[in-house]
Design an enzyme around this catalytic site. Structure first.
Site, short mmCIF file in Angstrom:
data_model
loop_
_atom_site.label_atom_id
_atom_site.label_comp_id
_atom_site.label_asym_id
_atom_site.label_seq_id
_atom_site.Cartn_x
_atom_site.Cartn_y
_atom_site.Cartn_z
N LYS A 36 -5.42 0.83 2.07
CA LYS A 36 -5.08 -0.37 1.29
C LYS A 36 -4.47 -1.46 2.15
CE LYS A 36 -0.61 1.40 -0.21
NZ LYS A 36 0.06 2.23 -1.22
N ARG A 131 9.09 4.81 -9.46
CA ARG A 131 7.92 3.96 -9.62
C ARG A 131 7.05 4.72 -10.63
NH1 ARG A 131 4.12 2.02 -4.63
NH2 ARG A 131 2.83 3.72 -5.39
#
Ligand SMILES: *Cc1c(COP(=O)(O)O)cnc(C)c1O
Length: 655
Positions: A36, A131
């Site tokens: 990514k 998260r």
């Protein structure tokens, strides 16, 4: 060249991936390479795969789609819970997604069923970083719900740390993950494929040997790209930190006072500039890169004596007073990058990307062809003539396209169909022939040659697979056939061995066809082109776990998609595969010269597309051509078609 440019050394990425894949592999941990930070660069993904990572992962669907469209055939993993607006797209593009929201997983389930796909779920658990993830107390119920859903499979569980809350992986939270996995496996009597123990910050525990044995998967981005683990920022053994280098250009060079002058308001980004220290005259340069491109604080000058002072949207201000050399407009300064700076540079369309190639891999040195004049496993004679019709011409054709092929002729005496023999007697005779083929295969592999067997009826595939698996344990097979070839002695109505060869390859019932049974795991096998199955065989095949693409699947999905799905499936459990071409997979209109024809097969163009798509994966490690029964050995159209298919399959393999 125009600047700024980021230079990307793919070989360093390969080396780093190899070092970390080996490190993790020693502890039974598979690595998903995370791309990514490079916006899903296919070149970077290829370099990681060449280094030995098992899967490629990204948090953005667009990046994964680009990877798929650029020939990345490994399993693809979506790191972020799919968006509701992207469900159909997600199921289409990715194999596995990390999930923490049951509502989303339900949508994935419905969509996967609709697309006739299986979508794998890794259920994420929040172990303190706050998260993504379900809370530990909700895991068992969530797993139970997912297991009930069609179209999706609970492939594993995972956690992500050191991202939002900065919580480090520890023996305690990793043990909690391992225990939750064991609990799910016990409560629901299933086996989880992946227990995914975090990202680059988990490497320290793996190196120290404190990672629980149950953890068998990590997702590594920064560590592969920048050569550092991220819990403590330590360099990693066997890796290099310089895969990326930013080069920016000086647009002004001047000696200026170090302090601003005038009444101070806000800077371009609304901050009050902090100035301190004495006012000196110093040489400073302006460079043509700014906050619109990257995080300027993350630019680390390669030369000593150079200091980044800051910048604005389009300007970088650098102090070069102590660099010990002069700098003028047009000069280039090089920087190493932190992770955020790398992300910025890769994302900015103003920063040119310049890839340095990977070192060419050690490749095969040629193809070695064996003739197997065998029809003893068939329903009639005829296939013993195929080597005669194929081998010499094939060698010639391959030579024309520049590929060295060696034709070893028939490696066994003709072994003909004989209606008076029992299946046991046929099996005993076939074993001798197939043992020769297995040995031929072993020798070819040992000498870096690509083994290619020209049958013969389909029963010779057991011979080449046996040899292959003696040298390459993690190989798979793509078999093209109109028939299931999965009968055993009990279900076979004819006693013909070629109708049992797939069973023999994976040691399921069936008669022995080679001394050392190949014993290939069923999950390593894909069968393509099926349209003719006996009723008892249908049940066996359904229960087998072999992945099958019937003619109907080919109609619905298209051949290209079928091959992509087949390769994706094989790339997670194998490091290469054998391609077995039973000529009856093609339609009899195009391939009439076969032992037993079956209408409604693959057409000429689809057949070529299948071979071409397989060739570009670079995963084909051996092949056979079987079931061909030439009508005219000197010039047979079906033999010609078979030769063309092998050329398509091999053409791009050996460069
Ligand atoms: C980004 C990300 C990773 C990779 O993290 P690195 O620190 O680059 O190794 C792994 N897992 C998830 C869920 C991520 O979002």
């Amino acid at each position: 060249m125009e600047y700024p440019v980021i230079e990307i050394n793919l070989d360093t990425i390969r080396v780093n991936a190899a070092a970390l894949a080996a490190l993790c592999g020693k502890r039974g941990i598979a690595v998903a390479g995370v791309v990514k930070c490079t916006c899903g660069s296919p070149a970077v993904a290829s370099a990681m795969l060449a280094g030995g990572v098992k899967q490629i992962a990204d948090s953005r669907l667009e990046n994964l789609e680009r990877l798929r469209n650029n020939g990345i055939n490994s399993e693809l993993l979506l790191l972020r819970s799919p968006m509701k607006s992207q469900i159909a797209h997600t199921v289409k593009i990715v194999d596995i997604s990390l999930n923490s929201e049951l509502e989303i997983i339900e949508l994935l389930s419905a969509e996967a069923a609709r697309q006739r796909k299986q979508h794998d779920i890794i259920l994420m658990i929040d172990l303190g970083d706050r998260r993504e993830g379900v809370m530990p107390g909700d895991v068992i119920a969530a797993a139970g719900a997912i297991i009930q859903m069609p179209g999706v499979r609970l492939a594993g569980i995972g956690t992500n740390l050191t991202c939002f809350g900065g919580i480090l992986p520890s023996p305690e939270n990793m043990r909690q993950l391992a225990e939750l996995a064991t609990e799910i496996e016990t409560v629901y009597a299933i086996k989880l494929r992946w227990i995914s123990g975090g990202n680059s910050s988990s490497l320290k525990m793996i190196i120290d040997g404190t990672m629980p044995a149950k953890i068998n998967h990590v997702r590594l981005g920064e560590s592969i790209l920048l050569g550092r683990e991220t819990a403590y920022g330590k360099l990693l053994p066997g890796t290099k930190p310089d895969a990326f280098c930013l080069k920016a250009e000086i647009i002004e060079s001047a000696v200026k006072p170090s302090q601003p002058e005038g009444i101070a308001g806000l800077d371009a980004f609304g901050h009050v500039p902090v100035t301190s220290g004495d006012n000196y005259y110093r040489r400073r340069v302006l460079m043509g890169i700014g906050r619109e491109d990257t995080v300027l604080e993350g630019l680390l000058p390669c030369l000593p004596g150079i200091k980044v002072l800051g910048g604005s949207s389009d300007h970088l201000i650098v102090d070069v007073e102590e660099a010990g050399r002069s700098f003028e407009a047009g000069d280039i300064i090089q920087f190493n990058l932190t992770y955020p700076a790398l992300l910025g540079c890769m994302t900015s369309s103003y920063v040119n990307k310049h890839y340095h190639d990977i070192r060419p891999e050690q490749h095969l040195t040629g193809i070695r062809i064996a003739g197997m004049p065998v029809s003893i496993g068939a329903n009639r004679p005829g296939s013993e003539l195929a080597p005669q019709a194929v081998c010499a011409k094939l060698k010639e054709k391959l030579a024309v396209s520049g590929h060295a092929a060696e034709d070893c002729g028939n490696i066994v005496k003709p072994l003909l169909y004989d209606a008076s023999l029992t299946p046991e007697q046929k099996s005993a005779l076939l074993i001798d022939a197939n043992d020769c083929l297995a040995q031929f295969t072993v020798n070819a592999l040992d000498e870096n040659k690509f083994p290619l067997a020209v049958g013969g009826d389909h029963s010779i595939t057991a011979g080449i697979i046996s040899g292959l698996r003696r040298r390459k344990k993690s190989t798979g097979m793509v078999m093209f056939s109109a028939f299931g070839e999965f009968n055993d002695e009990k279900t076979s109505t004819t006693g013909n061995l070629h109708g049992m060869v797939l069973a023999a390859c994976c040691k399921r019932g069936g008669l022995r066809m080679v001394s050392i049974p190949p014993d290939m795991p069923v999950e390593n096998i894909v069968l393509i082109g099926l349209r003719n199955v006996d009723s008892a065989e249908r049940k066996l095949l359904r229960q087998s776990g072999i992945k099958i693409f019937t003619m109907e699947d080919i109609d619905v999905l298209g051949m290209h998609e079928v091959i992509i799905q087949a390769c994706r499936r094989l790339s997670h459990c194998t490091d290469g595969f054998h391609v077995s071409i039973g000529m009856n997979f093609a339609d009899p209109a195009e391939a009439p010269g076969v032992l037993l024809a079956s209408r409604g097969g693959v057409n000429y163009r689809e057949a070529h597309l299948a071979m071409e798509t397989l060739a570009v994966t670079g995963m084909v490690c051996s092949a056979d051509l079987t079931e061909l029964a030439p009508v005219n050995a000197a010039d047979d159209p079906t033999a010609g078609f078979g030769i063309e298919l092998l050329c398509s399959l091999l053409g791009q393999k050996i460069i």
